[in-house]
Write a protein that holds these residues in place. Structure first.
Motif, PDB file in Angstrom:
ATOM      1  N   ILE A 207       0.910  -1.255   0.284  1.00  0.00           N
ATOM      2  CA  ILE A 207      -0.244  -0.145  -0.102  1.00  0.00           C
ATOM      3  C   ILE A 207       1.016   1.210  -0.612  1.00  0.00           C
ATOM      4  CG2 ILE A 207      -1.535   1.531   1.769  1.00  0.00           C
ATOM      5  CD1 ILE A 207      -2.933  -1.114   2.010  1.00  0.00           C
ATOM      6  N   ASP A 208       0.370   2.265  -1.075  1.00  0.00           N
ATOM      7  CA  ASP A 208       1.388   3.731  -0.895  1.00  0.00           C
ATOM      8  C   ASP A 208       0.583   4.465   0.434  1.00  0.00           C
ATOM      9  OD1 ASP A 208       2.514   5.942  -1.516  1.00  0.00           O
ATOM     10  OD2 ASP A 208       2.237   5.994  -3.333  1.00  0.00           O
ATOM     11  N   PHE A 209       1.317   4.685   1.252  1.00  0.00           N
ATOM     12  CA  PHE A 209       1.034   5.655   2.797  1.00  0.00           C
ATOM     13  C   PHE A 209       0.731   6.831   2.059  1.00  0.00           C
ATOM     14  CE2 PHE A 209       1.849   1.467   4.133  1.00  0.00           C
ATOM     15  CZ  PHE A 209       0.478   1.188   4.824  1.00  0.00           C
ATOM     16  N   LYS A 210       1.924   7.505   1.204  1.00  0.00           N
ATOM     17  CA  LYS A 210       2.017   9.125   1.135  1.00  0.00           C
ATOM     18  C   LYS A 210      -0.096  10.466   1.416  1.00  0.00           C
ATOM     19  CE  LYS A 210       4.740   8.853  -2.181  1.00  0.00           C
ATOM     20  NZ  LYS A 210       5.164   8.496  -4.229  1.00  0.00           N
ATOM     21  N   GLN A 211      -0.925   9.603   1.284  1.00  0.00           N
ATOM     22  CA  GLN A 211      -1.776  10.359   1.649  1.00  0.00           C
ATOM     23  C   GLN A 211      -1.911  10.346   3.169  1.00  0.00           C
ATOM     24  OE1 GLN A 211      -5.353   8.542   0.543  1.00  0.00           O
ATOM     25  NE2 GLN A 211      -4.522   6.971  -0.572  1.00  0.00           N
ATOM     26  N   TYR A 212      -1.718   9.567   3.899  1.00  0.00           N
ATOM     27  CA  TYR A 212      -2.062   9.920   5.404  1.00  0.00           C
ATOM     28  C   TYR A 212      -0.641  10.387   5.325  1.00  0.00           C
ATOM     29  CZ  TYR A 212      -5.026   5.926   4.002  1.00  0.00           C
ATOM     30  OH  TYR A 212      -5.576   4.786   3.311  1.00  0.00           O
ATOM     31  N   ASP A 213      -1.047  11.408   7.259  1.00  0.00           N
ATOM     32  CA  ASP A 213       0.422  12.422   7.858  1.00  0.00           C
ATOM     33  C   ASP A 213       0.377  11.405   9.281  1.00  0.00           C
ATOM     34  OD1 ASP A 213       0.060  14.585   6.284  1.00  0.00           O
ATOM     35  OD2 ASP A 213      -2.221  14.908   7.122  1.00  0.00           O
ATOM     36  N   ALA A 214      -0.898  10.197   9.873  1.00  0.00           N
ATOM     37  CA  ALA A 214      -0.229  10.115  10.922  1.00  0.00           C
ATOM     38  C   ALA A 214      -1.145   8.513  10.965  1.00  0.00           C
ATOM     39  CB  ALA A 214      -0.970  11.472  11.898  1.00  0.00           C
ATOM     40  N   SER A 215      -0.897   7.645  11.958  1.00  0.00           N
ATOM     41  CA  SER A 215      -1.441   6.351  11.609  1.00  0.00           C
ATOM     42  C   SER A 215      -1.347   5.906  13.504  1.00  0.00           C
ATOM     43  CB  SER A 215      -1.212   5.178  10.501  1.00  0.00           C
ATOM     44  OG  SER A 215       0.944   5.077  11.226  1.00  0.00           O
ATOM     45  N   VAL A 216      -2.297   4.851  14.046  1.00  0.00           N
ATOM     46  CA  VAL A 216      -2.325   4.401  14.575  1.00  0.00           C
ATOM     47  C   VAL A 216      -2.504   2.861  14.774  1.00  0.00           C
ATOM     48  CG1 VAL A 216      -3.090   4.336  17.388  1.00  0.00           C
ATOM     49  CG2 VAL A 216      -2.210   6.057  15.842  1.00  0.00           C
ATOM     50  N   ILE A 217      -1.640   1.872  15.412  1.00  0.00           N
ATOM     51  CA  ILE A 217      -1.870   0.292  15.556  1.00  0.00           C
ATOM     52  C   ILE A 217      -2.954   0.270  16.478  1.00  0.00           C
ATOM     53  CG2 ILE A 217      -1.299  -1.961  14.967  1.00  0.00           C
ATOM     54  CD1 ILE A 217       1.342  -0.557  13.650  1.00  0.00           C
ATOM     55  N   LEU A 218      -4.010  -0.251  16.882  1.00  0.00           N
ATOM     56  CA  LEU A 218      -4.823  -0.375  17.751  1.00  0.00           C
ATOM     57  C   LEU A 218      -5.489  -1.683  17.360  1.00  0.00           C
ATOM     58  CD1 LEU A 218      -6.661   2.507  18.056  1.00  0.00           C
ATOM     59  CD2 LEU A 218      -4.939   1.633  19.646  1.00  0.00           C
ATOM     60  N   SER A 219      -5.161  -3.047  16.322  1.00  0.00           N
ATOM     61  CA  SER A 219      -5.489  -4.104  15.777  1.00  0.00           C
ATOM     62  C   SER A 219      -5.280  -5.395  17.453  1.00  0.00           C
ATOM     63  CB  SER A 219      -4.852  -4.633  15.051  1.00  0.00           C
ATOM     64  OG  SER A 219      -3.580  -5.062  14.839  1.00  0.00           O
ATOM     65  N   HIS A 220      -4.456  -4.975  18.484  1.00  0.00           N
ATOM     66  CA  HIS A 220      -4.204  -5.581  19.682  1.00  0.00           C
ATOM     67  C   HIS A 220      -4.046  -7.170  19.164  1.00  0.00           C
ATOM     68  CE1 HIS A 220      -5.169  -3.368  22.528  1.00  0.00           C
ATOM     69  NE2 HIS A 220      -7.298  -2.332  21.932  1.00  0.00           N
ATOM     70  N   ARG A 221      -3.302  -7.128  17.718  1.00  0.00           N
ATOM     71  CA  ARG A 221      -3.209  -9.130  17.325  1.00  0.00           C
ATOM     72  C   ARG A 221      -1.376  -9.210  16.700  1.00  0.00           C
ATOM     73  NH1 ARG A 221      -7.492  -7.375  14.066  1.00  0.00           N
ATOM     74  NH2 ARG A 221      -6.377  -6.891  12.608  1.00  0.00           N
ATOM     75  N   PRO A 222      -0.581  -9.597  17.905  1.00  0.00           N
ATOM     76  CA  PRO A 222       0.299  -9.451  18.011  1.00  0.00           C
ATOM     77  C   PRO A 222       1.063 -10.151  16.207  1.00  0.00           C
ATOM     78  CG  PRO A 222       0.047 -10.183  19.848  1.00  0.00           C
ATOM     79  CD  PRO A 222      -1.089 -10.219  19.052  1.00  0.00           C
ATOM     80  N   SER A 223       0.416 -10.962  16.112  1.00  0.00           N
ATOM     81  CA  SER A 223       0.533 -11.987  14.079  1.00  0.00           C
ATOM     82  C   SER A 223       0.393 -10.655  13.299  1.00  0.00           C
ATOM     83  CB  SER A 223      -0.929 -12.852  14.460  1.00  0.00           C
ATOM     84  OG  SER A 223      -2.006 -12.252  13.836  1.00  0.00           O
TER      85      SER A 223
END
Length: 296
Positions: A207-223
């Motif tokens: 995925i091309d992430f150029k359009q995003y300024d910030a990100s947060v990983i909240l999926s709660h799945r280590p895998s």
């Protein structure tokens, strides 16, 4: 200039409806003020508005000048100076300019097409030009410099109940919100602007992430979290937050060689001494704002 999602959408909707529009920009402040330089207030010819710049008295004055701008096509500068010096309120300067459907919205339409450039306007006659480089907001010798930014964009990994307060908080701040994960629970992400469902976790690496300024990983799945972090680390995203226990966060960062990446905040959020889902959302957004504004 268009960094607030509500203002951006209001302008786009008014243009689509062929409404003439007046934009009031805060161009300079001194002391304690409700709005800072760069904030904008918009009204269309139907009288609908978006944005708040100050007191009801100031609001009414801006409405009055906006109507005059629609009638005369003149630009106006308003100096708002408190009559009571002991009030504790500061001074503000506003620039009011109308944009018309019959003129294809002129400067306003051009600005929408010149993202990440700096708009330079004369507050004397409204003449303008664009600079390629980005500059800080500044009023200098009757020229107002303002970099054109589209709504701040937050990418959230996770789509269960715990992400709903974060979506609401980000929406309140005027950010664009996108949900991405291999499992999407639409009940909890209905207030997001966009959702992306991955068929396989490895898809995220392409995925091309150029359009995003910030990100947060909240999926709660280590895998999956490790793969998400790996994908984000190779992007230009300016803030990367990750929820989880500190020991596991250290392990993942060590494994991916990310210990010196100052974009990564793991565990995510400022320590504000509270642990409700709403306060966690607040702590995350506060940390993103701090990073965005160069405070951390």
């Amino acid at each position: 200039m268009f960094s607030n999602k509500q203002v951006y959408q209001f302008i786009q909707k008014s243009i689509k409806q062929k409404q003439n529009i007046v934009v009031t920009s805060v161009i300079k402040t001194l002391g304690s003020t409700y709005s800072k330089a760069g904030s904008i207030f918009v009204i269309n010819e139907e009288g609908k508005t978006c944005g708040v710049l100050g007191s009801p008295k100031l609001h009414n004055k801006l409405l009055e000048l906006s109507k005059q701008a629609l009638e005369t096509k003149d630009v106006f500068v308003l100096d708002n100076i408190p009559s009571d010096e002991s009030s504790g309120h500061g001074e503000s300067k506003f620039f009011i300019q109308a944009f018309f459907y019959e003129e294809n919205y002129g400067l306003l339409q051009e600005s929408l097409e010149n993202t990440n450039k700096t708009l330079v306007r004369s507050i004397i006659d409204g003449r303008y030009f664009f600079e390629e480089k980005q500059r800080s907001i500044e009023l200098k010798e009757n020229l107002f410099y303002q970099t054109i930014k589209k709504p701040y964009s937050l990418l959230i990994f996770g789509a269960e109940a715990h992400v709903e307060p974060l979506i609401k908080m980000a929406n309140l701040l005027g950010w664009k919100t996108t949900i991405i994960d291999i499992k999407i629970n639409n009940e909890f992400v209905r207030n997001a602007d966009k959702t992306i469902k991955l068929e396989d976790v490895k898809e995220v690496l392409n995925i091309d992430f150029k359009q995003y300024d910030a990100s947060v990983i909240l999926s709660h799945r280590p895998s999956t979290d490790e793969v998400y972090l790996q994908a984000l680390a190779s992007s230009n995203i300016e803030y990367i937050g990750m929820m989880g226990n500190k020991k596991n966060m250290i392990r993942i960062k060590n494994k991916l060689g990310l210990n010196n990446d100052n974009r990564i905040f793991a565990p995510v959020g400022l320590d504000i001494g509270s642990n409700s889902s709403e306060s966690i959302a607040l702590s995350i957004c506060a940390q993103i704002e701090s990073k965005r504004n160069g405070k951390i």
